[in-house]
Design a protein around this motif. Structure first.
Motif, PDB file in Angstrom:
ATOM      1  N   LEU A  14     104.912  23.842  83.230  1.00 18.09           N
ATOM      2  CA  LEU A  14     103.787  24.727  82.904  1.00 18.09           C
ATOM      3  C   LEU A  14     104.046  25.567  81.662  1.00 18.09           C
ATOM      4  O   LEU A  14     103.101  25.999  81.004  1.00 18.09           O
ATOM      5  N   SER A  15     105.297  25.806  81.338  1.00 15.42           N
ATOM      6  CA  SER A  15     105.586  26.614  80.160  1.00 15.42           C
ATOM      7  C   SER A  15     105.721  25.797  78.883  1.00 15.42           C
ATOM      8  O   SER A  15     105.500  26.322  77.788  1.00 15.42           O
ATOM      9  N   THR A  16     106.066  24.526  78.974  1.00 14.00           N
ATOM     10  CA  THR A  16     106.285  23.744  77.754  1.00 14.00           C
ATOM     11  C   THR A  16     105.079  22.923  77.317  1.00 14.00           C
ATOM     12  O   THR A  16     104.853  22.767  76.114  1.00 14.00           O
ATOM     13  N   ALA A  17     104.307  22.388  78.235  1.00 16.52           N
ATOM     14  CA  ALA A  17     103.193  21.507  77.857  1.00 16.52           C
ATOM     15  C   ALA A  17     102.119  22.228  77.041  1.00 16.52           C
ATOM     16  O   ALA A  17     101.685  21.698  76.008  1.00 16.52           O
ATOM     17  N   PRO A  18     101.663  23.429  77.412  1.00 19.78           N
ATOM     18  CA  PRO A  18     100.654  24.089  76.576  1.00 19.78           C
ATOM     19  C   PRO A  18     101.180  24.480  75.192  1.00 19.78           C
ATOM     20  O   PRO A  18     100.456  24.389  74.203  1.00 19.78           O
ATOM     21  N   VAL A  19     102.430  24.889  75.133  1.00 18.13           N
ATOM     22  CA  VAL A  19     103.008  25.258  73.834  1.00 18.13           C
ATOM     23  C   VAL A  19     103.127  24.029  72.941  1.00 18.13           C
ATOM     24  O   VAL A  19     102.817  24.080  71.741  1.00 18.13           O
ATOM     25  N   ALA A  20     103.558  22.920  73.495  1.00 22.18           N
ATOM     26  CA  ALA A  20     103.667  21.687  72.716  1.00 22.18           C
ATOM     27  C   ALA A  20     102.295  21.228  72.231  1.00 22.18           C
ATOM     28  O   ALA A  20     102.145  20.801  71.075  1.00 22.18           O
ATOM     29  N   ALA A  21     101.282  21.329  73.081  1.00 23.86           N
ATOM     30  CA  ALA A  21      99.933  20.938  72.672  1.00 23.86           C
ATOM     31  C   ALA A  21      99.413  21.840  71.550  1.00 23.86           C
ATOM     32  O   ALA A  21      98.767  21.372  70.612  1.00 23.86           O
ATOM     33  N   GLN A  22      99.695  23.120  71.639  1.00 29.23           N
ATOM     34  CA  GLN A  22      99.283  24.051  70.586  1.00 29.23           C
ATOM     35  C   GLN A  22      99.944  23.696  69.256  1.00 29.23           C
ATOM     36  O   GLN A  22      99.292  23.685  68.216  1.00 29.23           O
ATOM     37  N   MET A  23     101.227  23.384  69.292  1.00 22.83           N
ATOM     38  CA  MET A  23     101.940  23.054  68.057  1.00 22.83           C
ATOM     39  C   MET A  23     101.467  21.717  67.469  1.00 22.83           C
ATOM     40  O   MET A  23     101.333  21.578  66.256  1.00 22.83           O
ATOM     41  N   ILE A  24     101.190  20.753  68.324  1.00 23.14           N
ATOM     42  CA  ILE A  24     100.684  19.463  67.852  1.00 23.14           C
ATOM     43  C   ILE A  24      99.302  19.638  67.222  1.00 23.14           C
ATOM     44  O   ILE A  24      99.026  19.097  66.150  1.00 23.14           O
ATOM     45  N   GLY A  25      98.442  20.400  67.866  1.00 27.84           N
ATOM     46  CA  GLY A  25      97.106  20.644  67.325  1.00 27.84           C
ATOM     47  C   GLY A  25      97.157  21.385  66.000  1.00 27.84           C
ATOM     48  O   GLY A  25      96.418  21.074  65.071  1.00 27.84           O
ATOM     49  N   ARG A  26      98.025  22.365  65.915  1.00 27.27           N
ATOM     50  CA  ARG A  26      98.149  23.133  64.673  1.00 27.27           C
ATOM     51  C   ARG A  26      98.694  22.274  63.536  1.00 27.27           C
ATOM     52  O   ARG A  26      98.222  22.345  62.405  1.00 27.27           O
ATOM     53  N   ALA A  27      99.682  21.448  63.840  1.00 26.50           N
ATOM     54  CA  ALA A  27     100.241  20.563  62.811  1.00 26.50           C
ATOM     55  C   ALA A  27      99.208  19.532  62.365  1.00 26.50           C
ATOM     56  O   ALA A  27      99.114  19.220  61.170  1.00 26.50           O
ATOM     57  N   ALA A  28      98.431  19.001  63.298  1.00 23.78           N
ATOM     58  CA  ALA A  28      97.395  18.032  62.937  1.00 23.78           C
ATOM     59  C   ALA A  28      96.323  18.688  62.083  1.00 23.78           C
ATOM     60  O   ALA A  28      95.828  18.084  61.124  1.00 23.78           O
ATOM     61  N   TYR A  29      95.961  19.912  62.397  1.00 24.39           N
ATOM     62  CA  TYR A  29      94.952  20.623  61.613  1.00 24.39           C
ATOM     63  C   TYR A  29      95.457  20.872  60.193  1.00 24.39           C
ATOM     64  O   TYR A  29      94.744  20.646  59.216  1.00 24.39           O
ATOM     65  N   ARG A  30      96.684  21.347  60.087  1.00 22.14           N
ATOM     66  CA  ARG A  30      97.230  21.675  58.765  1.00 22.14           C
ATOM     67  C   ARG A  30      97.473  20.437  57.902  1.00 22.14           C
ATOM     68  O   ARG A  30      97.419  20.514  56.678  1.00 22.14           O
TER      69      ARG A  30
END
Length: 109
Positions: A76-92
């Motif tokens: 529960l602590s790693t999956a949302p953070v990983a998704a946030q980082m993947i989304g941010r990297a894809a956006y940038r």
């Protein structure tokens, strides 16, 4: 009582495995990074939690339950953070089609 817990654990294991399978299929089938990110986090995390609940009903020893709780907290602590980082990297990196976004909070940055 033990037979009921075993059956409930088996059902939770089966439902969790199906959700994890659906998440894996979604990763392969979805066309966009954001869609894949959604498939990688929401059903997969719920599937893992259901698997852990099923295992908890089947194992029932304190040491095993403690380990399952630690795995659930880590998931529960790693999956949302990983998704946030993947989304941010894809956006940038420009891999997100900005016309599909309802609101673009990062447009000015």
């Amino acid at each position: 009582m033990s037979a009921v817990a075993d059956w409930a654990g088996g059902v939770l294991l089966l439902v969790g495995a199906v959700l994890a399978l659906v998440a894996g299929i979604g990763l392969v089938r979805f066309p966009d990074v954001l869609d894949r990110m959604h498939a990688a986090t929401k059903p997969q995390v719920l599937g893992v939690l259901l698997l852990l609940a099923g295992l908890a009903l089947r194992l029932r020893t304190p040491s095993d339950l403690g380990m399952l709780v630690l795995v659930a907290i880590f998931q529960l602590s790693t999956a949302p953070v990983a998704a946030q980082m993947i989304g941010r990297a894809a956006y940038r990196s420009g891999r997100v089609d900005r016309t599909l976004l309802d609101a673009d909070e990062l447009a000015g940055r």
